[in-house]
Design a protein around this motif. Structure first.
Motif, mmCIF file in Angstrom:
data_model
loop_
_atom_site.group_PDB
_atom_site.id
_atom_site.type_symbol
_atom_site.label_atom_id
_atom_site.label_comp_id
_atom_site.label_asym_id
_atom_site.label_seq_id
_atom_site.Cartn_x
_atom_site.Cartn_y
_atom_site.Cartn_z
ATOM 1 N N THR A 15 0.836 -1.211 0.000
ATOM 2 C CA THR A 15 0.000 0.000 0.000
ATOM 3 C C THR A 15 0.866 1.254 0.000
ATOM 4 O OG1 THR A 15 -1.778 -1.112 1.203
ATOM 5 C CG2 THR A 15 -1.764 1.288 1.268
ATOM 6 N N GLN A 16 1.904 1.249 0.824
ATOM 7 C CA GLN A 16 2.782 2.408 0.929
ATOM 8 C C GLN A 16 3.572 2.642 -0.363
ATOM 9 O OE1 GLN A 16 6.229 2.243 3.617
ATOM 10 N NE2 GLN A 16 5.625 4.245 4.420
ATOM 11 N N GLU A 17 4.099 1.585 -0.940
ATOM 12 C CA GLU A 17 4.878 1.716 -2.177
ATOM 13 C C GLU A 17 4.020 2.251 -3.325
ATOM 14 O OE1 GLU A 17 6.597 -2.089 -2.924
ATOM 15 O OE2 GLU A 17 7.993 -1.976 -1.226
ATOM 16 N N LYS A 18 2.792 1.752 -3.398
ATOM 17 C CA LYS A 18 1.881 2.231 -4.442
ATOM 18 C C LYS A 18 1.567 3.703 -4.231
ATOM 19 C CE LYS A 18 -2.547 1.200 -6.662
ATOM 20 N NZ LYS A 18 -3.755 0.334 -6.647
ATOM 21 N N TYR A 19 1.324 4.070 -2.988
ATOM 22 C CA TYR A 19 1.029 5.464 -2.645
ATOM 23 C C TYR A 19 2.191 6.381 -3.018
ATOM 24 C CZ TYR A 19 1.300 9.466 0.561
ATOM 25 O OH TYR A 19 1.477 10.711 1.104
ATOM 26 N N LEU A 20 3.410 6.008 -2.651
ATOM 27 C CA LEU A 20 4.580 6.834 -2.936
ATOM 28 C C LEU A 20 4.798 6.988 -4.438
ATOM 29 C CD1 LEU A 20 7.016 5.447 -0.207
ATOM 30 C CD2 LEU A 20 5.834 7.663 -0.191
ATOM 31 N N TYR A 65 7.413 10.242 6.951
ATOM 32 C CA TYR A 65 8.830 10.416 6.623
ATOM 33 C C TYR A 65 9.073 10.180 5.135
ATOM 34 C CZ TYR A 65 13.827 9.395 6.337
ATOM 35 O OH TYR A 65 15.153 9.378 5.958
ATOM 36 N N GLU A 66 8.553 9.095 4.609
ATOM 37 C CA GLU A 66 8.737 8.767 3.195
ATOM 38 C C GLU A 66 8.036 9.791 2.297
ATOM 39 O OE1 GLU A 66 10.701 6.551 1.932
ATOM 40 O OE2 GLU A 66 11.265 5.676 3.874
ATOM 41 N N ASN A 68 7.543 12.953 3.106
ATOM 42 C CA ASN A 68 8.347 14.169 3.216
ATOM 43 C C ASN A 68 9.562 14.121 2.292
ATOM 44 O OD1 ASN A 68 9.327 16.621 4.074
ATOM 45 N ND2 ASN A 68 10.063 15.892 6.045
ATOM 46 N N LYS A 69 10.143 12.951 2.128
ATOM 47 C CA LYS A 69 11.315 12.806 1.253
ATOM 48 C C LYS A 69 10.961 13.164 -0.196
ATOM 49 C CE LYS A 69 13.113 8.740 1.762
ATOM 50 N NZ LYS A 69 13.989 7.560 1.914
ATOM 51 N N ILE A 70 9.789 12.713 -0.644
ATOM 52 C CA ILE A 70 9.354 13.012 -2.012
ATOM 53 C C ILE A 70 9.038 14.497 -2.151
ATOM 54 C CG2 ILE A 70 7.510 12.634 -3.711
ATOM 55 C CD1 ILE A 70 7.364 9.756 -2.738
ATOM 56 N N VAL A 71 8.309 15.037 -1.180
ATOM 57 C CA VAL A 71 7.941 16.453 -1.228
ATOM 58 C C VAL A 71 9.191 17.326 -1.195
ATOM 59 C CG1 VAL A 71 6.719 18.318 -0.035
ATOM 60 C CG2 VAL A 71 5.697 16.034 -0.145
ATOM 61 N N SER A 72 10.135 17.006 -0.329
ATOM 62 C CA SER A 72 11.352 17.809 -0.172
ATOM 63 C C SER A 72 12.283 17.728 -1.375
ATOM 64 C CB SER A 72 12.112 17.363 1.087
ATOM 65 O OG SER A 72 11.314 17.546 2.238
ATOM 66 N N SER A 73 12.122 16.704 -2.181
ATOM 67 C CA SER A 73 12.967 16.579 -3.376
ATOM 68 C C SER A 73 12.607 17.618 -4.429
ATOM 69 C CB SER A 73 12.842 15.176 -3.967
ATOM 70 O OG SER A 73 11.526 14.952 -4.461
ATOM 71 N N ASP A 74 11.436 18.245 -4.263
ATOM 72 C CA ASP A 74 11.009 19.327 -5.146
ATOM 73 C C ASP A 74 11.359 20.654 -4.472
ATOM 74 O OD1 ASP A 74 8.750 19.896 -7.561
ATOM 75 O OD2 ASP A 74 8.898 21.456 -6.017
ATOM 76 N N SER A 75 12.143 21.470 -5.148
ATOM 77 C CA SER A 75 12.680 22.689 -4.529
ATOM 78 C C SER A 75 11.621 23.738 -4.170
ATOM 79 C CB SER A 75 13.720 23.332 -5.457
ATOM 80 O OG SER A 75 13.128 23.694 -6.692
ATOM 81 N N LYS A 76 10.451 23.650 -4.757
ATOM 82 C CA LYS A 76 9.401 24.630 -4.464
ATOM 83 C C LYS A 76 8.188 23.953 -3.828
ATOM 84 C CE LYS A 76 8.713 28.221 -7.070
ATOM 85 N NZ LYS A 76 9.371 29.229 -6.222
ATOM 86 N N SER A 77 8.479 22.998 -2.944
ATOM 87 C CA SER A 77 7.423 22.291 -2.225
ATOM 88 C C SER A 77 7.727 22.264 -0.737
ATOM 89 C CB SER A 77 7.282 20.851 -2.743
ATOM 90 O OG SER A 77 6.888 20.836 -4.099
ATOM 91 N N ILE A 78 6.665 22.276 0.066
ATOM 92 C CA ILE A 78 6.814 22.262 1.517
ATOM 93 C C ILE A 78 5.928 21.180 2.115
ATOM 94 C CG2 ILE A 78 6.594 23.584 3.654
ATOM 95 C CD1 ILE A 78 6.864 26.130 2.033
ATOM 96 N N PHE A 79 6.507 20.364 2.974
ATOM 97 C CA PHE A 79 5.738 19.361 3.721
ATOM 98 C C PHE A 79 5.306 19.987 5.044
ATOM 99 C CE2 PHE A 79 5.404 15.992 6.887
ATOM 100 C CZ PHE A 79 4.587 15.066 6.236
ATOM 101 N N ILE A 80 4.008 19.911 5.333
ATOM 102 C CA ILE A 80 3.453 20.497 6.558
ATOM 103 C C ILE A 80 3.133 19.387 7.556
ATOM 104 C CG2 ILE A 80 1.643 21.945 7.547
ATOM 105 C CD1 ILE A 80 3.420 23.438 5.587
ATOM 106 N N PRO A 81 3.954 19.228 8.598
ATOM 107 C CA PRO A 81 3.645 18.207 9.612
ATOM 108 C C PRO A 81 2.443 18.619 10.457
ATOM 109 C CG PRO A 81 5.551 19.499 10.281
ATOM 110 C CD PRO A 81 5.194 19.957 8.896
ATOM 111 N N THR A 82 1.570 17.676 10.726
ATOM 112 C CA THR A 82 0.387 17.959 11.553
ATOM 113 C C THR A 82 0.312 17.041 12.763
ATOM 114 O OG1 THR A 82 -1.005 16.450 10.274
ATOM 115 C CG2 THR A 82 -0.926 18.743 9.540
ATOM 116 N N TYR A 83 1.201 16.046 12.815
ATOM 117 C CA TYR A 83 1.144 15.055 13.892
ATOM 118 C C TYR A 83 1.229 15.719 15.260
ATOM 119 C CZ TYR A 83 2.135 10.880 16.633
ATOM 120 O OH TYR A 83 2.072 9.869 17.568
#
Length: 275
Positions: free
Chosen positions: A168-173, A218-219, A221-236
């Protein structure tokens, strides 16, 4: 004399019966014709309604004179649970209006109950691509529906449950990567804001399940952060100590306070963003 009278009566009755039958037949034809006409008009009306719906389905032009915010994802992106009906997108837009000289417009193409696979389809639609092309900011929330049942998964086991989570996670990513590709194929300059997942189950969630959720974020965030004009917003962390105050009646989606907290974090993140 009696026989003649008898035949006259019979003849009269026969004539009356024939007249009644003829009138009934003509009336039936008229009623059938009227009914057919009504059905024809009704069919034409339905056809007109259908045509009107088709007109509404046409791609809408993006107002380039406005500051355009596009919202994509699931029920969280839609604002489900908010008593005000705004969600984090509406709350954020209100905050952003204070610092933006242009008129701020929000377009929401989120689908309640959607998963990352559905989002890939939405992101590739002609109308969505038009919105993407003219957007200044794109807000995304997705993944909650894919792991809402992850309390059944056992991260310490090597059985099928553990494998099901990994699949499920791999498909999502992979789907998330494709969504980013679709966005960047049409717009390389817009900011992409991705809202991370929180724990709606509070203390009832076992530590191994919390580890799964942490890894999911975490996974992502890694994808989002790989894009220079993207921000991951933690809500936990926002919901960790405010579960009762920030959740709606369904105990899954945020309420007005919860969405407000998310929107303020998005606003702060963009204010502190440095290209």
């Amino acid at each position: 004399m009696y026989k003649k009278f008898k035949w006259r009566v019979i003849l009269t009755i026969s004539i009356i019966t024939a007249v009644v039958l003829i009138v009934g037949f003509v009336s039936a034809i008229f009623i059938t014709g009227t009914s057919s006409a009504k059905n024809a008009f009704k069919a034409e009306d339905n056809k007109q309604v259908s045509n009107n719906n088709k007109k509404e389905d046409k791609v809408k032009e993006v107002d380039n004179k406005s500051y355009n915010i596009l919202v994509m994802g699931d029920s969280l992106a839609k604002g489900t649970g908010d008593e005000k009906g705004k969600g984090f997108a509406g709350d954020f837009a209100d905050l952003w209006k204070a610092k933006e000289t242009k008129t701020v417009k929000v377009t929401n193409v989120s689908v309640i109950g959607d998963t990352s696979s559905g989002l890939v389809n939405i992101a590739s639609e002609e109308q969505t691509l038009k919105y993407i092309e003219g957007s200044n900011i794109i807000l995304i929330s997705i993944g909650g529906n894919e792991i809402k049942n992850f309390t059944n998964f056992d991260s310490t086991s090597t059985d099928s449950n553990s494998n099901a989570f990994k699949i499920t996670q791999e498909k999502y990513l992979n789907n998330l990567k494709n969504v980013f590709k679709a966005i960047r194929s049409k717009n390389s300059k817009c900011m992409i804001i991705f809202v991370g997942l929180y724990n709606p189950f509070g203390k009832n969630l076992a530590s191994d399940k919390i580890n799964l959720l942490d890894n999911w974020n975490y996974e992502t965030n890694k994808i989002v952060s790989s894009d220079s004009k993207s921000i991951f917003i933690p809500t936990y962390d926002l919901f960790k100590y405010n579960t009762d105050n920030y959740l709606a009646i369904d105990k899954f989606h945020p309420n007005g306070k919860g969405y407000d907290a998310i929107s303020k974090r998005i606003f702060e993140a963009l204010n502190n963003y440095k290209d």
